[in-house]
Design an enzyme around this catalytic site. Structure first.
Site, PDB file in Angstrom:
ATOM      1  N   GLY A  52       0.864  -1.085   0.153  1.00 19.81           N
ATOM      2  CA  GLY A  52      -0.057  -0.074   0.012  1.00 19.81           C
ATOM      3  C   GLY A  52       0.928   1.144  -0.107  1.00 19.81           C
ATOM      4  O   GLY A  52       1.927   1.361   0.484  1.00 19.81           O
ATOM      5  N   ASN A 111       5.777  -5.751   5.630  1.00 20.18           N
ATOM      6  CA  ASN A 111       6.011  -7.199   5.967  1.00 20.18           C
ATOM      7  C   ASN A 111       6.287  -8.125   4.579  1.00 20.18           C
ATOM      8  O   ASN A 111       7.437  -8.786   4.629  1.00 20.18           O
ATOM      9  CB  ASN A 111       4.981  -7.944   6.465  1.00 20.18           C
ATOM     10  CG  ASN A 111       4.982  -7.432   8.164  1.00 20.18           C
ATOM     11  OD1 ASN A 111       5.938  -7.281   8.613  1.00 20.18           O
ATOM     12  ND2 ASN A 111       3.738  -7.328   8.686  1.00 20.18           N
ATOM     13  N   THR A 154       5.176   1.383   6.205  1.00 22.82           N
ATOM     14  CA  THR A 154       3.823   1.011   6.357  1.00 22.82           C
ATOM     15  C   THR A 154       3.254   1.950   7.314  1.00 22.82           C
ATOM     16  O   THR A 154       3.821   2.331   8.395  1.00 22.82           O
ATOM     17  CB  THR A 154       3.815  -0.524   7.107  1.00 22.82           C
ATOM     18  OG1 THR A 154       2.328  -0.471   7.747  1.00 22.82           O
ATOM     19  CG2 THR A 154       4.700  -0.698   8.126  1.00 22.82           C
ATOM     20  N   ILE A 155       2.082   2.321   6.936  1.00 27.82           N
ATOM     21  CA  ILE A 155       1.130   2.998   7.861  1.00 27.82           C
ATOM     22  C   ILE A 155       0.656   2.222   9.049  1.00 27.82           C
ATOM     23  O   ILE A 155       0.070   2.927  10.133  1.00 27.82           O
ATOM     24  CB  ILE A 155      -0.004   3.853   7.220  1.00 27.82           C
ATOM     25  CG1 ILE A 155      -1.300   2.654   6.894  1.00 27.82           C
ATOM     26  CG2 ILE A 155       0.320   4.613   6.002  1.00 27.82           C
ATOM     27  CD1 ILE A 155      -2.613   3.207   6.329  1.00 27.82           C
ATOM     28  N   ASP A 156       0.636   0.852   8.909  1.00 29.97           N
ATOM     29  CA  ASP A 156       0.295   0.066   9.973  1.00 29.97           C
ATOM     30  C   ASP A 156       1.339   0.294  11.215  1.00 29.97           C
ATOM     31  O   ASP A 156       0.976  -0.248  12.324  1.00 29.97           O
ATOM     32  CB  ASP A 156      -0.108  -1.308   9.689  1.00 29.97           C
ATOM     33  CG  ASP A 156      -1.240  -1.390   8.607  1.00 29.97           C
ATOM     34  OD1 ASP A 156      -2.125  -0.446   8.985  1.00 29.97           O
ATOM     35  OD2 ASP A 156      -1.167  -2.078   7.832  1.00 29.97           O
TER      36      ASP A 156
END
Lengths: 412, 412
Positions: A15, A110, A138-140
């Site tokens: 993403g 990941n 990653t925004i997560d």
């Protein structure tokens, strides 16, 4: 030139984020300074662009263009959701050998780190001299061994500013407002919803993360309590909240008859979870307005809300990756580590790919309150520097009340 | 002091905007300079706060606080959805007489201007000397006799920046992305989705406004065509789109069995319209991803995305209202008119309340393309100045393609 000449290849996976292009620009600019680099190629569309040999030559891209691209959100080299297996990686490696790619940089989360790990193993096994580096994104915020991940700070800033607005909105026109935030397994981004709170009665008043079991009864009771106390309630909820069996709440609430109209059971890209939670509140609580907003893709690619810290660090991990691969002749995964001390400072290090690949970090217990419906001061201390300088701040009037003169019958 | 002393009352009505507090601050600062103003009161919660006598005294509010509040989104005096009838207005007037309110400023949209109109008539009829002024505010941009309305420019900027991000996202990970924008009757805000487009293939590729009949078949055909041409499609749709009978598409798509789970049939505060449109696309088009984002309340109260022009004009209409009422002894509705000429400039005027009250402006035909699925250059020229300076701009790499060497079988 005391190094073997060869080409650099860079790609972006997964993403998009608001600052992933800063890492790309960091790689390009740093690599072009190295005398042994014959050319810097970019693969279009992540790993798929490598198999398909869709390369562009970034060696001559102007600085002006690169700085413009660095400040543009989403992935300038485009991306892919492909998760290469061994056969796929073997095809990538064949293409890379054909183009004499000697340094490969893959900016991603990941899955991307796992791809780099497989590729690295295959290169070694095949006796092909390749330095492959995974650059975190990653925004997560869920990559292990990283204090935090590039992309998270800017998304967190968007979420914090969005909830600041929702809170002010609900103060003007009271009711229950639910904001659904991205995050299947890690609730960092949802937790960031509280960062712009300033006055003690400000929302979000309730924060639900995937790290804690979500109870529908508990949710209704929580909202009832807050609504009674403040006359309004702002809720931040992660799209990945789960019940006691580990099943996503969205799956549980989305009954058969609704499945068709809403297509498949994706968690993102739909407002369904928020709508269903709002429906439950409407049935159980008498509130003037009950509304749900789903932040969706706005939170990861929004332009114009960027953390300066995040932006600089995203550039820096790209530069660091080149330094590790070309100056130190090392492959691996770049990580961000926070230095101890009162002031915010970080260092960039390189760890084994296997140590990061395929693993997921979640919000630690110390960041979640005992009730499982909010976050702690420790989280605020952790997260506040990441969203950058000049976070907007709400102000209120301090005007004193005017004594009542008229004694009119008040409206309810 | 050659004027009768009396008090000023100011209130905010309807939905919040990003700059409605600038108008409030404009009124307060201008009114406090007038020697005949004994005090400046604010009513908490719009007209309801007047009936309930919930007043605060803004006469001593510090400049520092006022500037902070001016830069804070949403309504600092809170708001209401009450639409007063004659009896309600009579109660308001009784309270205002009791407090010797001689100048009343109501910041709001259509409904608010109608309230001011009724109040003005009742004051005249009752022989009470009151100057009542409506100050325009609405993200919908639908007040007649105004070139545009304060609050619209900032919301339009948010929508433009959001679609810039969605477009970049869909370029990285192709598919069909639908963004649903506020607007029941007027499509100005949805039309603003195109303002950050720079390259010819950029989205939103399709824009659907409530001013044109929305055909489901036409929608599917449009998306099919764009998706075939660009491999992706970004759609901007107003929540108020209607079918040939004038019924909202959401009502038509939302069949009985779904009504319960989603509560009542509100158009805002739910992701349902976007989800239903996405479902239709999924059934008819083979696209990798089909997602819908509903901007919801983010677009009207978001903090940190403000048009400088909008902010200044919102302050100015507040100041102008005080000038009309106190210096010129006139009541009415403040309007913004654009001056002819190449450069953007406006003047503030005062019109009869009856000329604005209860009327709705919609997007003129000249701003909508012949197909009814996009906007014209005339709209861009109209709207671009309103979203302010330094709108973010997307940049792309110009890197040349690298010739293929490997001849590997490409992935589909």
């Amino acid at each position: 030139m005391n190094c073997p000449a060869g080409k650099v290849l860079v790609a972006q996976g997964g993403g998009p984020t608001a600052v992933i292009n800063q890492s790309l620009v960091g790689v390009i600019l740093a690599a072009r300074k190295e005398p042994c680099v014959a050319a810097v190629y970019g693969a279009l569309g992540g790993v798929r662009g490598i198999v398909n040999e869709d390369f562009v030559d970034l060696t001559g891209e102007t600085l002006e263009d690169l700085e413009g691209v660095g400040a543009t959100t989403s992935s300038a080299l485009y991306s892919t959701r492909d998760k290469p297996d061994a056969a796929y990686c073997a095809r990538m490696l064949a293409v890379m050998r054909r183009h004499d790619i000697r340094w490969f940089f893959y900016i991603g989360g990941n899955d991307s780190s796992d791809t780099v790990r497989i590729l690295d193993e295959q290169a070694r096994a095949g006796g092909y001299d390749l330095r492959a580096v995974h650059i975190p994104k990653t925004i997560d915020n869920d990559l292990v061994l990283n204090d935090h991940c590039p992309g998270f700070g800017s998304a967190a800033r968007f979420v914090a500013q969005a909830f600041m607005g929702l809170n002010l909105d609900s103060h003007a026109l009271p009711g229950v407002l639910i904001g659904t935030v991205m995050g299947r397994h890690a609730g960092f981004l949802t937790a960031a919803s509280i960062l712009a709170r300033k006055y003690p009665d400000e929302g979000p008043h309730l924060v639900y993360l995937p790290e804690r079991t979500f109870s529908l009864d508990g949710f209704v009771a929580d909202v009832q309590r807050v609504h009674r106390e403040h006359g309004r309630c702002v809720v931040a909820v992660a799209e990945g909240i789960r019940d006691e069996t580990g099943a996503p709440i969205l799956t549980r609430l989305n009954t058969t008859q609704e499945r068709d109209a809403h297509g498949n059971r994706q968690l993102s890209g739909t407002g369904l979870l928020g709508d269903l939670l709002a429906g439950i509140i409407r049935k159980n609580i008498k509130a003037q307005r009950v509304r749900a907003d789903t932040f969706g893709y706005l939170q990861r690619s929004f332009t114009g809300v960027v953390s300066d810290i995040d932006s600089r660090e995203a550039r820096a991990v790209g530069e660091a990756a080149v330094r590790f691969a070309l100056r130190e002749d090392r492959g691996g995964s770049v990580v961000i580590q926070r230095l101890p001390g009162a002031d915010y400072a970080v260092r960039y290090d390189l760890v084994e790919l296997a140590a990061v690949a395929g693993k997921t970090k979640t919000v630690p217990d110390a960041f979640i309150n005992a009730e499982g419906n909010g976050v702690t001061e420790a989280f605020t201390r952790y997260c506040r520097p990441l969203v950058g300088a000049n976070l907007p701040e709400p102000f209120r009037l301090r005007a004193p009340r005017v004594p009542k003169l008229h004694k009119a019958a008040n409206l309810a």
